[in-house]
Design an enzyme around this catalytic site. Structure first.
Site, PDB file in Angstrom:
ATOM      1  N   ASP A   1       0.839  -1.195   0.000  1.00 18.09           N
ATOM      2  CA  ASP A   1       0.000   0.000   0.000  1.00 18.09           C
ATOM      3  C   ASP A   1       0.877   1.249   0.000  1.00 18.09           C
ATOM      4  O   ASP A   1       1.275   1.751   1.042  1.00 18.09           O
ATOM      5  CB  ASP A   1      -0.986   0.044   1.177  1.00 18.09           C
TER       6      ASP A   1
ATOM      7  N   HIS B   1       0.968  -8.964   1.720  1.00 17.69           N
ATOM      8  CA  HIS B   1       0.174  -7.837   2.198  1.00 17.69           C
ATOM      9  C   HIS B   1      -0.916  -8.260   3.186  1.00 17.69           C
ATOM     10  O   HIS B   1      -1.065  -7.707   4.262  1.00 17.69           O
ATOM     11  CB  HIS B   1      -0.442  -7.087   1.020  1.00 17.69           C
TER      12      HIS B   1
ATOM     13  N   ASN C   1      -3.302  -4.064  -1.816  1.00 17.76           N
ATOM     14  CA  ASN C   1      -4.548  -3.872  -2.571  1.00 17.76           C
ATOM     15  C   ASN C   1      -4.643  -2.475  -3.180  1.00 17.76           C
ATOM     16  O   ASN C   1      -5.265  -2.295  -4.227  1.00 17.76           O
ATOM     17  CB  ASN C   1      -5.775  -4.160  -1.697  1.00 17.76           C
TER      18      ASN C   1
ATOM     19  N   VAL D   1      -4.060  -4.834   7.715  1.00 18.42           N
ATOM     20  CA  VAL D   1      -4.936  -4.511   8.845  1.00 18.42           C
ATOM     21  C   VAL D   1      -4.366  -3.300   9.582  1.00 18.42           C
ATOM     22  O   VAL D   1      -3.185  -3.274   9.902  1.00 18.42           O
ATOM     23  CB  VAL D   1      -5.042  -5.710   9.809  1.00 18.42           C
TER      24      VAL D   1
ATOM     25  N   HIS E   1     -10.978  -6.850   7.697  1.00 15.34           N
ATOM     26  CA  HIS E   1     -10.177  -7.746   6.848  1.00 15.34           C
ATOM     27  C   HIS E   1     -10.093  -9.160   7.417  1.00 15.34           C
ATOM     28  O   HIS E   1      -9.173  -9.912   7.087  1.00 15.34           O
ATOM     29  CB  HIS E   1      -8.755  -7.212   6.637  1.00 15.34           C
TER      30      HIS E   1
ATOM     31  N   TYR F   1      -1.753   5.280  -2.278  1.00 19.63           N
ATOM     32  CA  TYR F   1      -3.200   5.456  -2.108  1.00 19.63           C
ATOM     33  C   TYR F   1      -3.810   6.344  -3.196  1.00 19.63           C
ATOM     34  O   TYR F   1      -4.885   6.912  -3.013  1.00 19.63           O
ATOM     35  CB  TYR F   1      -3.552   6.040  -0.726  1.00 19.63           C
TER      36      TYR F   1
END
Ligand SMILES: *[C@@H]1O[C@H](CO)[C@@H](O)[C@H](O)[C@H]1NC(C)=O
Ligand SMILES: *[C@@H]1O[C@H](CO)[C@@H](O)[C@H](O)[C@H]1NC(C)=O
Ligand SMILES: *[C@@H]1O[C@H](CO)[C@@H](O)[C@H](O)[C@H]1NC(C)=O
Ligand SMILES: *[C@@H]1O[C@H](CO)[C@@H](O)[C@H](O)[C@H]1NC(C)=O
Length: 434
Positions: A202, A324, A239, A362, A334, A205
């Site tokens: 991540d 991840h 993600n 998380v 999650h 963003y």
């Protein structure tokens, strides 16, 4: 709390600033739940610390000068640490893809030739992304390098890693999604002077913005340059790197990420940049992709199946895996997202005695039993300090950072620390049962 059988997987969620409310379960009520911190994360107000940093923020400053290189970053360029991939963006015109580099004690400047390309995503066109690999560096040696040849030359430096070997100490910082472009992000910059970084996914963003506004990849790239131009980050796709947006005609997963950030995946015979391995000092690091196919006979599955038996624990005692989405997560957010991958691969991890697994995703922290069984509804960053072939310490007393730290309140609060013992060279029975 989830109890993890006899596997060695310790999930460390080290994450950043997003509005996610995490319900804190009382771990002590559930089997061997370990310790849950009393820390309760404040419910954040959008207007304060988690507001976006404005695009004209000083942290995103565009460097002055004609076609000045920006977003300079380095990643490991080969399997053993003698190569480095230098990448940067020239904003106005193609510019030079060359890198001049020399070691600290040498007058002779070498030249490496790279490549340039751009990409389009919906109505965004990237700047000129430059990418150049420097090979055959000497271990443990400080190098200077220059980019922007012919226009605005900028100089950086980096220290090549130590030679791969069983008792070579190695310190790594762990972060994930902590550099989101919010007002709080600068707090996390203090980690940047530390050693190499394991980034558990991540990045920018940018996908949170309208039409996945890719300008946020550029601001993020300028923001993290102060660290990643000097120390190679080991990147794991999260993600937020997916950028899968068929509604605006963007069907290629990971497109902006894979065009901007480069990893030496071919050096470990991987067929895609989302799963690969590298060696660093006494560690063998395997990066997996939670968001690429991992079922039976998929490319990632076949690669990992061949990869694990190759690891020579005499040469690299420490076998570290990053991904991840954690396989163990006792928070409601999650929850069980990593479960199918766990079912596919956990028995391999047990068989091949993986020492530690770092995951992100998380927005809280958790260590699986039995090492610490600690959990807290906050997030932060950590240091994993390999001392020798038997001992690693999840902490670092030589710096202002000790072990896992909370970002939330803007100061470092040591929350969890412990010794890790190598599963080949110092096996201890840490099996747990429900
Ligand atoms: C891209 O499209 C969005 C609306 O969908 C618009 O707000 C934005 O200005 C456009 N950007 C460019 C570079 O055309
Ligand atoms: C990759 O495959 C080639 C050819 O099979 C082999 O020689 C090489 O050792 C492999 N590299 C790694 C890092 O496994
Ligand atoms: C494993 O590494 C050690 C130390 O580098 C080396 O002596 C040994 O030959 C390697 N074993 C295999 C099977 O390659
Ligand atoms: C490995 O490091 C640990 C912790 O620093 C130390 O106690 C141990 O003696 C070291 N082992 C060797 C063989 O030096």
């Amino acid at each position: 709390m989830v109890v993890m059988g006899s596997s060695s997987c310790c999930s460390v969620a080290v994450v950043g600033a997003v509005l996610v409310f995490v319900l804190v379960l009382d771990g002590a009520d559930l089997c061997d739940g370990g310790k849950t911190s009393t820390f309760v994360r404040k419910v954040e107000k959008a207007a304060d610390e988690s507001a976006d940093m404005p695009l004209d923020s000083d942290d995103f400053r565009v460097p002055p000068g004609c076609n000045a290189p920006q977003q300079v970053h380095i990643t490991q360029g080969d399997h053993v640490g003698k190569g480095v991939i230098v990448s940067w963006v020239t904003p106005d015109e193609t510019g030079s893809s060359e890198v001049l580099y020399w070691s600290k004690n040498s007058e002779h400047k070498k030249t490496a030739k790279g490549k340039v390309y751009r990409y389009q995503f919906y109505n965004y066109t990237s700047g000129y992304i430059q990418r150049c690999t420097l090979n055959n560096l000497m271990y443990n040696t400080k190098y200077y390098y220059e980019v922007g040849i012919g226009h605005t030359v900028q100089q950086f430096w980096s220290i090549a890693p130590p030679e791969v070997g069983p008792d070579v100490p190695y310190t790594s910082s762990l972060i994930g999604k902590l550099l989101i472009q919010t007002e709080r992000s600068p707090i996390t910059n203090r980690i940047h002077k530390k050693d190499r970084l394991l980034y558990v996914g991540d990045l920018s963003y940018a996908d949170n913005y309208l039409d996945h506004d890719k300008v946020r990849w550029d601001t993020w790239g300028r923001f993290v340059e102060r660290s990643v131009a000097y120390q190679p980050w080991i990147l794991t796709a999260g993600n937020h790197e997916l950028d899968f947006a068929p509604e605006i005609g963007e069907n290629e997963p990971f497109m902006p990420f894979s065009h901007r950030y480069h990893v030496p995946y071919r050096a470990s015979n991987s067929t895609a940049p989302f799963w690969y391995s590298i060696k660093r000092a006494s560690a063998y690091i395997i990066v997996l992709s939670s968001y690429s196919a991992y079922g039976k006979d998929t490319p990632q599955y076949l690669w990992l199946q061949q990869e694990l038996p190759k690891v020579n624990r005499t040469e690299t005692p420490w076998l570290i895996v990053t991904m991840h989405s954690p396989w163990y997560n006792s928070y409601n957010y999650h929850y069980m997202e990593g479960e199918t991958m766990r079912v596919m691969y956990e028995s391999w991890f047990v068989k091949y005695k993986v020492d530690v697994v770092f995951a992100g995703h998380v927005h809280a922290y958790e260590q699986s039993p039995k090492y610490s069984a600690f959990r807290e509804a906050s997030f932060g960053h950590a240091i994993f300090d390999i001392k020798n072939r038997t001992h690693a310490y999840y902490s670092d007393y030589t710096s202002y950072l000790n072990s896992w730290h909370r970002n939330q309140d803007g100061y470092a609060a040591e929350a969890d620390s412990m010794w890790f013992f190598n599963r080949i060279w110092h096996p201890i029975d840490d099996s747990t049962s429900v």
